[in-house]
Design an enzyme around this catalytic site. Structure first.
Site, PDB file in Angstrom:
ATOM      1  N   LYS A  36      15.855  69.853  99.986  1.00 25.51           N
ATOM      2  CA  LYS A  36      15.550  69.854 101.415  1.00 25.51           C
ATOM      3  C   LYS A  36      15.423  68.391 101.876  1.00 25.51           C
ATOM      4  O   LYS A  36      14.777  67.586 101.232  1.00 25.51           O
ATOM      5  CB  LYS A  36      14.222  70.591 101.635  1.00 25.51           C
ATOM      6  CG  LYS A  36      14.042  71.164 103.002  1.00 25.51           C
ATOM      7  CD  LYS A  36      12.860  72.159 102.999  1.00 25.51           C
ATOM      8  CE  LYS A  36      12.983  73.170 104.086  1.00 25.51           C
ATOM      9  NZ  LYS A  36      11.937  74.193 104.051  1.00 25.51           N
ATOM     10  N   GLU A  57       4.230  88.518 105.076  1.00 24.80           N
ATOM     11  CA  GLU A  57       3.103  88.834 105.958  1.00 24.80           C
ATOM     12  C   GLU A  57       2.566  90.252 105.718  1.00 24.80           C
ATOM     13  O   GLU A  57       1.367  90.486 105.804  1.00 24.80           O
ATOM     14  CB  GLU A  57       3.511  88.669 107.431  1.00 24.80           C
ATOM     15  CG  GLU A  57       3.695  87.216 107.880  1.00 24.80           C
ATOM     16  CD  GLU A  57       5.049  86.654 107.517  1.00 24.80           C
ATOM     17  OE1 GLU A  57       5.873  87.384 106.924  1.00 24.80           O
ATOM     18  OE2 GLU A  57       5.303  85.468 107.801  1.00 24.80           O
ATOM     19  N   ARG A 113       5.561  91.690 112.092  1.00 24.71           N
ATOM     20  CA  ARG A 113       6.081  92.261 110.843  1.00 24.71           C
ATOM     21  C   ARG A 113       5.003  93.015 110.085  1.00 24.71           C
ATOM     22  O   ARG A 113       5.284  93.859 109.260  1.00 24.71           O
ATOM     23  CB  ARG A 113       6.689  91.146 109.998  1.00 24.71           C
ATOM     24  CG  ARG A 113       7.255  91.618 108.708  1.00 24.71           C
ATOM     25  CD  ARG A 113       8.271  90.710 108.149  1.00 24.71           C
ATOM     26  NE  ARG A 113       9.549  90.748 108.859  1.00 24.71           N
ATOM     27  CZ  ARG A 113      10.546  89.915 108.562  1.00 24.71           C
ATOM     28  NH1 ARG A 113      10.357  89.005 107.638  1.00 24.71           N
ATOM     29  NH2 ARG A 113      11.694  89.981 109.204  1.00 24.71           N
TER      30      ARG A 113
HETATM   31  C1  LIG Z   1       8.720  86.459 108.869  1.00 25.81           C
HETATM   32  C2  LIG Z   1       8.677  84.947 108.958  1.00 25.81           C
HETATM   33  N1  LIG Z   1       7.593  84.298 108.519  1.00 25.81           N
HETATM   34  C3  LIG Z   1       7.521  82.954 108.608  1.00 25.81           C
HETATM   35  C4  LIG Z   1       8.557  82.243 109.165  1.00 25.81           C
HETATM   36  C5  LIG Z   1       8.446  80.750 109.346  1.00 25.81           C
HETATM   37  N2  LIG Z   1       9.455  80.059 108.547  1.00 25.81           N
HETATM   38  C6  LIG Z   1      10.567  79.621 109.091  1.00 25.81           C
HETATM   39  S1  LIG Z   1      11.579  78.913 107.978  1.00 25.81           S
HETATM   40  C7  LIG Z   1      10.441  79.150 106.736  1.00 25.81           C
HETATM   41  C8  LIG Z   1      10.711  78.693 105.356  1.00 25.81           C
HETATM   42  C9  LIG Z   1      12.007  79.280 104.869  1.00 25.81           C
HETATM   43  O1  LIG Z   1      12.196  78.851 103.528  1.00 25.81           O
HETATM   44  P1  LIG Z   1      13.632  79.083 102.883  1.00 25.81           P
HETATM   45  O2  LIG Z   1      14.070  80.470 103.155  1.00 25.81           O
HETATM   46  O3  LIG Z   1      13.505  78.675 101.490  1.00 25.81           O
HETATM   47  O4  LIG Z   1      14.594  78.133 103.718  1.00 25.81           O
HETATM   48  P2  LIG Z   1      14.615  76.521 103.681  1.00 25.81           P
HETATM   49  O5  LIG Z   1      13.856  76.093 104.922  1.00 25.81           O
HETATM   50  O6  LIG Z   1      13.953  76.088 102.428  1.00 25.81           O
HETATM   51  O7  LIG Z   1      16.068  76.168 103.724  1.00 25.81           O
HETATM   52  C10 LIG Z   1       9.346  79.817 107.219  1.00 25.81           C
HETATM   53  C11 LIG Z   1       8.174  80.210 106.399  1.00 25.81           C
HETATM   54  C12 LIG Z   1       9.674  82.970 109.619  1.00 25.81           C
HETATM   55  N3  LIG Z   1      10.710  82.358 110.245  1.00 25.81           N
HETATM   56  N4  LIG Z   1       9.714  84.307 109.506  1.00 25.81           N
HETATM   57 MG   LIG Z   2      13.806  76.913 100.552  1.00 28.24          MG
END
Ligand SMILES: Cc1ncc(C[n+]2csc(CCOP(=O)(O)OP(=O)(O)O)c2C)c(N)n1
Ligand SMILES: [Mg+2]
Ligand SMILES: CC(=O)[C@@H](O)[C@H](O)COP(=O)(O)O
Length: 639
Positions: free
Chosen positions: A282, A367, A395
């Protein structure tokens, strides 16, 4: 950016010689840093997806072969490669590009919902539809390691793995991070894979040896097969996927375009469900993001691209006040524990985690699990505080209703980003919590208006022991504290009109605007009493009494009008035979286009000017009717 600007779409990406691809990646990376520095956005995730997305568009024929991005925050590169480079200077701004895929922007964009862990379900549905039509095109889902910790992803995997003839290519973009570092068994298994980059080649050699081996008696074949199985089981737990019936390709260096292309072509050739495990970083290629230990610049504001220094300084945020008060509460209440769904820092739980690490739980992007696990913690005598963004509570509604409230468990849910957030688009506005929570029996909901009432509400919430308590507050900086002139039970009277004409019920962040409305109304001879319920659920007898003493009640909330505070108050007045007209102002039932918080509130008619005008209209109409009534009565008398 000559190369990037020359690309009209994926067909041009596919036409490039491999040798040109590193230069393209470099141009994209520069474009990301330069543009996001001006607009803010998800720089870290998109820097991690540059090579991966280039390879995807060289192997798959989007939009005919769908590419679905989970959560969608990492789709900037996809947008640049599908003809939208020019739009980035107004990213996330009204009228500019959305920060997430947008069906209105491009046929290449399939999913707009920014809620995580949904991509595999969309892919399953798309693949089933193509199969019904006898169409063998592949469907691609790009899911992060964080999103893979969400329950929906495993519900979908269970279905996808069930059909070996449906070509679903799942690209796991594994950077080891959600917001917070990704947690749990899934993360551990992926990490194990990441640590053995060579095992796949070893396994490949054995497979090829098996296929090359001359026709031999079953003994040799069985022996070689046992070696392969043993090697696979010992060297790698990708059994997690293969045991589900998924083929597994990887791990592959997600920043090596050739390697990713090769892995994707191999995955495509299987013609069935397959995981491609890409290992990325990242923030890759921009040291201030890549080296950031908190969240690798997951979501950044405006910054200086040369130094990486944040440009926009904001005052004390609502989140900071919550974070500070929770640590104070935690020091006094050893039964209080904290739960985050992969967002330790953004939800303000990091200070609590630092002070009480053994009382802080990160459950991943889960969640639903967070709420029911909290019910379990409460049943065992603790008082969990679950901190999530308002929109993500959607959710976990059933878990809050059936696992917490039905069992009357003392769980406190703290909703950050409640109300209009704006730039993150329709699925991020925290506009549904007061509506959906209004139907939960025994639930108490607080909407503090400033730091003092936030700190007070949190303490009152953790003292509620016979059911769920919820506190909501908006994104951004706190307003100055707003003192009450009188407190009636939980209700704060903030401004008393000189006569009991209009009662203006201001909810949480709407208080400052409502105070200004009252002053403006007074200039036009309309007397407005402004009250802040503080606890909007359940409706207090004191609020009913205050309403009964006025000629018109107006409620203003930064939340959905349907089922919101105004609706609930109207019902409470009805139940007590209080016959006073109520007019409710809130967010209409619609999905709002991305833009600033101010723009969306204006779209919804929630500005000082709008509210003041409505109150003047309603008051004038009441006066007209009253005068008409007087005239009518006089006419009747004469008749
Ligand atoms: C249901 C839900 N909970 C929390 C979030 C907030 N959120 C947005 S991106 C993210 C992290 C996503 O991690 P990953 O899937 O590994 O993608 P990366 O950012 O590492 O590429 C979170 C927790 C969300 N979008 N949806
Ligand atoms: Mg990730
Ligand atoms: C994609 C996602 O859900 C989060 O990254 C969100 O965009 C962050 O919002 P804040 O910037 O308000 O923390």
């Amino acid at each position: 950016m000559p190369l990037l600007r020359s690309l009209r779409g994926p067909e041009d990406v596919r036409a490039l010689e491999s040798e040109a691809l590193p230069a393209l990646a470099a141009e994209i990376r520069d474009a990301l840093v330069t543009s996001v520095a001006k607009t803010g956005g998800h720089l870290g995730p998109n820097l991690g997806c540059v090579e991966l997305t280039i390879a995807l568009h060289r192997v798959f024929d989007s939009p005919r072969e769908p590419i679905v991005f989970d959560t969608g925050h990492q789709s900037y590169v996809h947008k640049m490669l599908t003809g939208r480079v020019e739009g980035f200077e107004r990213l996330r701004q009204r009228g500019g590009l959305s920060g997430y895929p947008s069906r209105a922007e491009s046929d290449h964009d399939w999913v707009e919902n920014s809620h995580a862990s949904t991509s595999l379900s969309y892919a399953d549905g798309l693949a089933k539809a193509f199969a019904i039509r006898g169409d063998s095109r592949p469907v691609v889902a790009v899911i992060g390691d964080g999103a893979l910790t969400g329950g929906m992803a495993w519900e979908a995997l269970n279905n996808i793995a069930a059909a070996q003839d449906r070509p679903v290519v799942i690209v796991v973009n594994d950077n080891g991070r959600s917001y917070s570092p990704t947690i749990g068994g899934v993360a551990d298994a992926l990490a194990t894979l990441r640590l053995r980059p060579g095992y796949e080649n070893a396994l490949l050699q054995v497979r090829q040896a098996l296929h090359r081996a001359p026709v031999v008696g079953s003994a040799l074949y069985d022996a070689l097969h046992a070696i392969k199985k043993g090697l696979k089981d010992v060297l790698s737990p990708q059994g997690m996927f293969e045991d589900l019936g998924m083929k597994y390709v990887g791990p592959v260096d997600g920043h090596d375009i050739r390697a990713v292309e090769s892995a994707l072509r191999r995955a495509r050739s299987f013609g069935g469900p397959v995981i491609v495990h890409a290992v990325t970083t990242k923030g890759f290629g921009y040291p201030p993001a890549e080296t950031d230990q908190i969240d690798a610049w997951h979501a950044t504001g405006v910054f200086d691209p040369d130094s990486g220094a944040s440009v926009r300084k904001t005052g004390l945020a609502w989140t900071d006040a919550f974070a500070d008060e929770l640590v104070r509460v935690g020091a006094e209440r050893p039964d209080v524990v904290a739960i985050t769904a992969a967002m330790l820092h953004p939800t303000g739980l990091a200070p609590f985690a630092e002070r009480f690490p053994e009382r802080t739980f990160d459950v991943g992007i889960a969640e639903q699990h967070a709420l029911t696990s909290a019910a379990g913690l409460a049943m065992a005598g603790l008082h969990p505080v679950v901190a999530v963004y308002s929109t993500f509570l959607n959710r976990a509604f059933d878990q809050l209703l059936m696992d917490v409230a039905l069992h009357r468990q003392p769980v406190t849910v703290v909703l950050d980003r409640a109300g209009v957030t704006g730039e993150d688009g329709a699925s991020h506005n925290g506009m549904w919590d007061m509506s959906i929570l209004s139907v939960v029996p025994g639930l108490a909901l607080a909407a503090p208006r400033d730091e003092a009432t936030l700190r007070e509400a949190l303490r009152e919430a953790v003292d509620i022991t016979d059911g769920p308590s919820v506190m909501r507050f908006p994104k951004g900086s706190l307003p100055p504290d707003i003192p009450a002139v009188e407190r009636r039970g939980p209700v704060d009277v903030l401004r008393r009109g000189s006569r009991a004409e209009v009662l203006l019920v201001a909810v949480g962040s709407m208080v400052p605007m409502c105070q200004a409305v009252a002053e403006r109304a007074a200039d036009h001879g309309i007397e407005v009493t402004v009250v802040d319920p503080r606890w909007v659920l359940p409706v207090s007898p004191e609020l009913v009494e205050l309403a009964a003493g006025h000629r018109l009640v107006v409620t203003v909330e930064d939340g959905g009008r349907a089922g919101g505070v105004g609706t609930t108050l109207s019902q409470a007045l009805q139940d007590r035979d209080v016959d006073v007209p109520v007019r409710t102002l809130g967010l209409p039932q619609q999905f709002f286009e991305h833009g600033s918080r101010g723009q969306v509130l204006a779209d919804a008619g929630l500005t000082e000017q709008d509210v003041a005008r409505r109150i003047a209209e309603w008051t004038a109409r009441r006066t007209e009717r009253a005068e008409a009534g007087v005239v009518e009565a006089a006419v009747e008398d004469r008749a």
